[in-house]
Design an enzyme around this catalytic site. Structure first.
Site, PDB file in Angstrom:
ATOM      1  N   GLU A 161      30.185  22.980  56.144  1.00 47.95           N
ATOM      2  CA  GLU A 161      29.874  24.333  56.585  1.00 47.95           C
ATOM      3  C   GLU A 161      30.712  25.338  55.805  1.00 47.95           C
ATOM      4  O   GLU A 161      31.896  25.142  55.575  1.00 47.95           O
ATOM      5  CB  GLU A 161      30.120  24.464  58.085  1.00 47.95           C
ATOM      6  N   LYS A 210      28.272   7.159  55.694  1.00 47.77           N
ATOM      7  CA  LYS A 210      28.592   8.461  56.286  1.00 47.77           C
ATOM      8  C   LYS A 210      29.890   8.395  57.088  1.00 47.77           C
ATOM      9  O   LYS A 210      30.750   9.275  56.968  1.00 47.77           O
ATOM     10  CB  LYS A 210      27.438   8.904  57.188  1.00 47.77           C
ATOM     11  N   ASN A 214      33.617  10.331  56.398  1.00 46.87           N
ATOM     12  CA  ASN A 214      34.265  11.223  57.352  1.00 46.87           C
ATOM     13  C   ASN A 214      35.570  10.662  57.895  1.00 46.87           C
ATOM     14  O   ASN A 214      36.521  11.407  58.156  1.00 46.87           O
ATOM     15  CB  ASN A 214      33.301  11.564  58.494  1.00 46.87           C
ATOM     16  N   HIS A 217      38.069  11.394  55.197  1.00 47.43           N
ATOM     17  CA  HIS A 217      38.435  12.812  55.192  1.00 47.43           C
ATOM     18  C   HIS A 217      39.437  13.103  56.311  1.00 47.43           C
ATOM     19  O   HIS A 217      40.419  13.820  56.112  1.00 47.43           O
ATOM     20  CB  HIS A 217      37.194  13.698  55.367  1.00 47.43           C
ATOM     21  N   CYS A 268      31.840  17.254  62.764  1.00 50.44           N
ATOM     22  CA  CYS A 268      31.701  15.913  62.179  1.00 50.44           C
ATOM     23  C   CYS A 268      32.935  15.031  62.365  1.00 50.44           C
ATOM     24  O   CYS A 268      32.850  13.971  62.980  1.00 50.44           O
ATOM     25  CB  CYS A 268      31.368  16.022  60.690  1.00 50.44           C
ATOM     26  N   LYS A 271      34.042  14.006  66.056  1.00 55.55           N
ATOM     27  CA  LYS A 271      32.977  13.237  66.700  1.00 55.55           C
ATOM     28  C   LYS A 271      32.846  11.844  66.085  1.00 55.55           C
ATOM     29  O   LYS A 271      32.737  10.841  66.799  1.00 55.55           O
ATOM     30  CB  LYS A 271      31.656  13.993  66.558  1.00 55.55           C
TER      31      LYS A 271
END
Length: 436
Positions: A161, A210, A214, A217, A268, A271
């Protein structure tokens, strides 16, 4: 190509805007009437740089439509992208209700129209979800068989985002998980002129990619913050340490997410980490490092709140409350948690964030903020000058310049800098960097 997108949140709207720009005919399908009304007029239901212009141009060209009717979304579509949310459950598990609802609607519409487009699941899902949940729902609703009557692929997104259009245009990789080898060929045609390596994987592999991204990160951000806290405790400027560390592109991989700053948040990373922890718990897998990321992120917030309270401020100003600049997304924002703590301590609070407009908040973003910080609108101010009577200002977003920061300091206002504002005289009385 004719592409329908079910779920017009951040991923759906950004994907739709970019696909329309590329010359595709896009229909956005969503049960929220206000979103559909905005899209039908070429207006964006989200705040994201570049998106309003792309949607307006697509609407003017006649390539953008919207509906609440799933049948319209299925009829004549070459492919359907499912971009609905997969939020956290209270126990950290993943909530698939929106995915299941969309799949059911699509399957029934396919049965009604006898039309079988390629189904592209983009919603972040745990390994096994597409094969174990999505495909059975579609097969039951349509009466057909995946791989024979229609195809299903899992296509994770890598959009951030605030920079989502640039990320869509220059993806780090294009990943497609296929229920049938070759099922993703039609989807790959969408990306014919796009850069980035292509990977056609098994469904579970693509789903795990995916989460792998994440989780890493989140790990990088936590690592940088923990190193920063240790460095500061012995008087070392962790920005300089990070500069040297990040210069090693051979062994340290990338500098992204490796700069010391504040706790992570957003839709992201929190969660997905909680979902993996719950998944591991259910399968009796011990993952202490990943559990430590969650605990460390909470510690980052708690420690920062204690640092603020130690100054005994009466009124605190905040520059930015969304989880990052250039978006109004406050889901899991650590700054919302800080704001809530200030209010709970009876401290006056003023928040300046030009992207956040309470009358335009929708969906999970609105619900989470209302649960965490009721009456947000009472704390929002329209100008930076409105923060001038605070006795402490927290700079959460790098949306102010050094001159403004130094003007506050000159007035005797304490400043805690979480965004590393360039050019600030860090020796001025009242200035404090989070880890420098």
């Amino acid at each position: 190509m004719k592409i329908s997108i079910f779920g017009m949140g951040y991923v759906g709207v950004v994907s739709g805007a970019c696909l329309v720009r590329d010359g595709h005919d896009v229909m956005g399908v969503d049960p929220v009437v206000s979103k559909v009304a905005d899209l039908a007029e070429g207006r964006s239901p989200i705040q994201e740089p570049g998106i309003p212009e792309l949607l307006a141009a697509g609407h003017q060209a006649g390539r953008l439509t919207a509906s609440t009717d799933p049948v319209k979304g299925v009829r004549d579509a070459d492919m359907i992208w499912i971009c609905v949310g997969t939020p956290s459950e209270p126990d950290g598990g993943i909530n698939l209700s929106y995915v299941q609802a969309a799949l059911g609607e699509i399957g029934r519409a396919m049965a009604e129209t006898k039309h079988h487009p390629l189904i592209v699941l983009r919603s972040t899902s745990l390994p096994g979800t597409t094969a174990g949940t999505a495909i059975p729902i579609l097969e039951a609703a349509t009466g057909g068989k995946v791989g024979k009557d229609f195809d299903v692929v899992f296509h994770p997104e890598f959009l951030r985002e605030g920079t989502a259009v640039a990320d869509f245009d220059d993806p780090p990789k294009i990943v497609i998980g296929e229920a049938r080898p070759g099922a993703g060929e039609l989807l790959l045609k969408v990306y014919e002129n796009y850069p980035g390596p292509r990977f056609q994987l098994e469904l579970g592999e693509a789903e795990m990619v995916k989460y792998c991204d994440n989780l890493f990160h989140g790990l990088k951000l936590t690592f940088a913050n923990e190193v920063g806290s240790v460095a500061k405790s012995v008087g070392i400027d962790s920005r300089r340490v990070a500069e040297v560390f990040c210069a090693d592109r051979k062994l340290n991989i990338s500098e992204k997410y490796l700069r010391p700053g504040f706790a992570y948040g957003g839709s992201c990373l929190p969660k997905d980490l909680k979902a993996i922890l719950r998944f591991a718990s259910l399968h009796a897998i011990n993952v202490p490092m990943l559990q430590g990321i969650l605990e460390s992120n909470i510690v980052q917030i708690d420690n920062f709140v204690r640092r603020v309270l130690a100054h005994q401020p009466t009124t605190v100003g905040m520059v930015g409350v969304a989880f990052k600049p250039n978006t109004d997304d406050m889901r899991e924002s650590p700054f919302i948690k800080v704001a809530k703590a200030m209010v709970g301590e009876g401290i006056g609070l003023k928040i300046y964030d030009p992207c956040v407009q309470t009358d335009k908040l929708i969906g999970a973003n609105k619900e989470q903020v209302q649960r965490a910080l009721r009456h947000l609108e009472e704390f929002l101010v329209g100008n930076l000058s409105d923060l001038g009577d605070c006795d402490m200002i927290l700079i959460n977003h790098a949306t102010v310049d050094a001159a403004q920061v130094q003007a506050w300091l000159a007035k005797g206002i304490k400043v805690m800098d979480l965004a590393n504002i360039a050019g600030v005289d860090r020796h001025m009385d009242g200035y404090e960097g989070i880890y420098w």
